[in-house]
Every structure is written in C-alpha cells, then in structure tokens.
Design a protein around this motif. Structure first.
Motif, PDB file in Angstrom:
ATOM      1  N   THR A 136       0.836  -1.195   0.000  1.00 51.56           N
ATOM      2  CA  THR A 136       0.000   0.000   0.000  1.00 51.56           C
ATOM      3  C   THR A 136       0.871   1.246   0.000  1.00 51.56           C
ATOM      4  O   THR A 136       0.516   2.248  -0.619  1.00 51.56           O
ATOM      5  N   ARG A 137       1.999   1.179   0.668  1.00 58.62           N
ATOM      6  CA  ARG A 137       2.927   2.316   0.660  1.00 58.62           C
ATOM      7  C   ARG A 137       3.454   2.539  -0.753  1.00 58.62           C
ATOM      8  O   ARG A 137       3.530   3.678  -1.223  1.00 58.62           O
ATOM      9  N   GLU A 138       3.797   1.456  -1.434  1.00 59.61           N
ATOM     10  CA  GLU A 138       4.266   1.566  -2.817  1.00 59.61           C
ATOM     11  C   GLU A 138       3.176   2.165  -3.702  1.00 59.61           C
ATOM     12  O   GLU A 138       3.462   3.012  -4.543  1.00 59.61           O
ATOM     13  N   ASP A 139       1.941   1.731  -3.489  1.00 55.26           N
ATOM     14  CA  ASP A 139       0.830   2.272  -4.273  1.00 55.26           C
ATOM     15  C   ASP A 139       0.639   3.759  -4.012  1.00 55.26           C
ATOM     16  O   ASP A 139       0.408   4.540  -4.932  1.00 55.26           O
ATOM     17  N   ARG A 140       0.742   4.134  -2.731  1.00 54.61           N
ATOM     18  CA  ARG A 140       0.596   5.556  -2.384  1.00 54.61           C
ATOM     19  C   ARG A 140       1.718   6.376  -2.993  1.00 54.61           C
ATOM     20  O   ARG A 140       1.481   7.469  -3.537  1.00 54.61           O
ATOM     21  N   LEU A 141       2.941   5.876  -2.947  1.00 52.91           N
ATOM     22  CA  LEU A 141       4.064   6.598  -3.527  1.00 52.91           C
ATOM     23  C   LEU A 141       3.922   6.710  -5.038  1.00 52.91           C
ATOM     24  O   LEU A 141       4.205   7.755  -5.626  1.00 52.91           O
ATOM     25  N   LYS A 142       3.459   5.639  -5.651  1.00 48.42           N
ATOM     26  CA  LYS A 142       3.274   5.642  -7.096  1.00 48.42           C
ATOM     27  C   LYS A 142       2.221   6.660  -7.508  1.00 48.42           C
ATOM     28  O   LYS A 142       2.403   7.404  -8.478  1.00 48.42           O
ATOM     29  N   ALA A 143       1.122   6.702  -6.755  1.00 51.59           N
ATOM     30  CA  ALA A 143       0.056   7.654  -7.053  1.00 51.59           C
ATOM     31  C   ALA A 143       0.516   9.088  -6.822  1.00 51.59           C
ATOM     32  O   ALA A 143       0.198   9.989  -7.607  1.00 51.59           O
ATOM     33  N   ALA A 144       1.284   9.305  -5.758  1.00 47.42           N
ATOM     34  CA  ALA A 144       1.787  10.652  -5.471  1.00 47.42           C
ATOM     35  C   ALA A 144       2.753  11.105  -6.553  1.00 47.42           C
ATOM     36  O   ALA A 144       2.728  12.267  -6.984  1.00 47.42           O
ATOM     37  N   LEU A 145       3.601  10.199  -7.009  1.00 41.40           N
ATOM     38  CA  LEU A 145       4.546  10.537  -8.066  1.00 41.40           C
ATOM     39  C   LEU A 145       3.824  10.877  -9.360  1.00 41.40           C
ATOM     40  O   LEU A 145       4.164  11.851 -10.047  1.00 41.40           O
ATOM     41  N   LYS A 146       2.808  10.089  -9.673  1.00 33.94           N
ATOM     42  CA  LYS A 146       2.030  10.331 -10.894  1.00 33.94           C
ATOM     43  C   LYS A 146       1.338  11.680 -10.841  1.00 33.94           C
ATOM     44  O   LYS A 146       1.359  12.445 -11.819  1.00 33.94           O
ATOM     45  N   ALA A 147       0.751  12.012  -9.685  1.00 29.15           N
ATOM     46  CA  ALA A 147       0.077  13.297  -9.525  1.00 29.15           C
ATOM     47  C   ALA A 147       1.081  14.442  -9.602  1.00 29.15           C
ATOM     48  O   ALA A 147       0.800  15.489 -10.209  1.00 29.15           O
ATOM     49  N   ASN A 148       2.243  14.256  -8.995  1.00 26.25           N
ATOM     50  CA  ASN A 148       3.269  15.290  -9.013  1.00 26.25           C
ATOM     51  C   ASN A 148       3.761  15.548 -10.433  1.00 26.25           C
ATOM     52  O   ASN A 148       3.924  16.695 -10.847  1.00 26.25           O
ATOM     53  N   MET A 149       3.993  14.475 -11.181  1.00 24.95           N
ATOM     54  CA  MET A 149       4.459  14.636 -12.555  1.00 24.95           C
ATOM     55  C   MET A 149       3.403  15.326 -13.423  1.00 24.95           C
ATOM     56  O   MET A 149       3.731  16.172 -14.248  1.00 24.95           O
ATOM     57  N   ALA A 150       2.135  14.972 -13.220  1.00 28.49           N
ATOM     58  CA  ALA A 150       1.064  15.611 -13.978  1.00 28.49           C
ATOM     59  C   ALA A 150       0.981  17.092 -13.651  1.00 28.49           C
ATOM     60  O   ALA A 150       0.803  17.938 -14.542  1.00 28.49           O
ATOM     61  N   ARG A 151       1.127  17.424 -12.360  1.00 31.89           N
ATOM     62  CA  ARG A 151       1.086  18.819 -11.940  1.00 31.89           C
ATOM     63  C   ARG A 151       2.255  19.602 -12.527  1.00 31.89           C
ATOM     64  O   ARG A 151       2.088  20.713 -13.032  1.00 31.89           O
ATOM     65  N   ARG A 152       3.436  19.018 -12.485  1.00 28.96           N
ATOM     66  CA  ARG A 152       4.613  19.695 -13.037  1.00 28.96           C
ATOM     67  C   ARG A 152       4.496  19.875 -14.544  1.00 28.96           C
ATOM     68  O   ARG A 152       4.919  20.893 -15.096  1.00 28.96           O
ATOM     69  N   LYS A 153       3.935  18.875 -15.215  1.00 28.51           N
ATOM     70  CA  LYS A 153       3.739  18.971 -16.661  1.00 28.51           C
ATOM     71  C   LYS A 153       2.769  20.099 -16.996  1.00 28.51           C
ATOM     72  O   LYS A 153       2.995  20.874 -17.931  1.00 28.51           O
ATOM     73  N   ALA A 154       1.699  20.215 -16.218  1.00 29.67           N
ATOM     74  CA  ALA A 154       0.726  21.282 -16.422  1.00 29.67           C
ATOM     75  C   ALA A 154       1.354  22.645 -16.154  1.00 29.67           C
ATOM     76  O   ALA A 154       1.097  23.611 -16.886  1.00 29.67           O
ATOM     77  N   GLN A 155       2.185  22.722 -15.115  1.00 31.71           N
ATOM     78  CA  GLN A 155       2.858  23.986 -14.809  1.00 31.71           C
ATOM     79  C   GLN A 155       3.805  24.379 -15.934  1.00 31.71           C
ATOM     80  O   GLN A 155       3.864  25.542 -16.334  1.00 31.71           O
TER      81      GLN A 155
END
Length: 51
Positions: A16-35
């Motif tokens: 579950t920690r790996e899943d949470r980290l994966k989801a956080a990384l995906k969201a962060n990358m999407a946010r940075r791409k949008a920025q």
C-alpha cells in the motif's frame, strides 16, 4: 523493551505504501507537466513584453 515484543507490519503495508508513492509521483508529474505547459504559453507572451 516493549518494542521488541510488538509485531512489525510487513507485507500488505509495504504494497500500500508503494501504491501511495506511485500515485503521489504520478500526480506530481502531472502537476509539473501542467505547470510547464502553462509557463510555456504564458512565457511567450510575457517574454515579449520584458525583452
């Protein structure tokens, strides 16, 4: 000394920690791409005014 007797959680909590980290990384990358996209579009307009 009570720490030695307490069971350590392994297994599913790690997954579950790996899943949470994966989801956080995906969201962060999407946010940075949008920025970056927003900066590129606004940078063209602002860059002409400054220069």
């Amino acid at each position: 000394m009570a720490d030695k007797n307490s069971p350590k959680k392994h297994g599913k909590s790690g997954e579950t920690r790996e899943d949470r980290l994966k989801a956080a990384l995906k969201a962060n990358m999407a946010r940075r791409k949008a920025q970056a996209k927003a900066r590129a579009t606004s940078g063209d307009k602002a860059g002409k005014d400054e220069g």
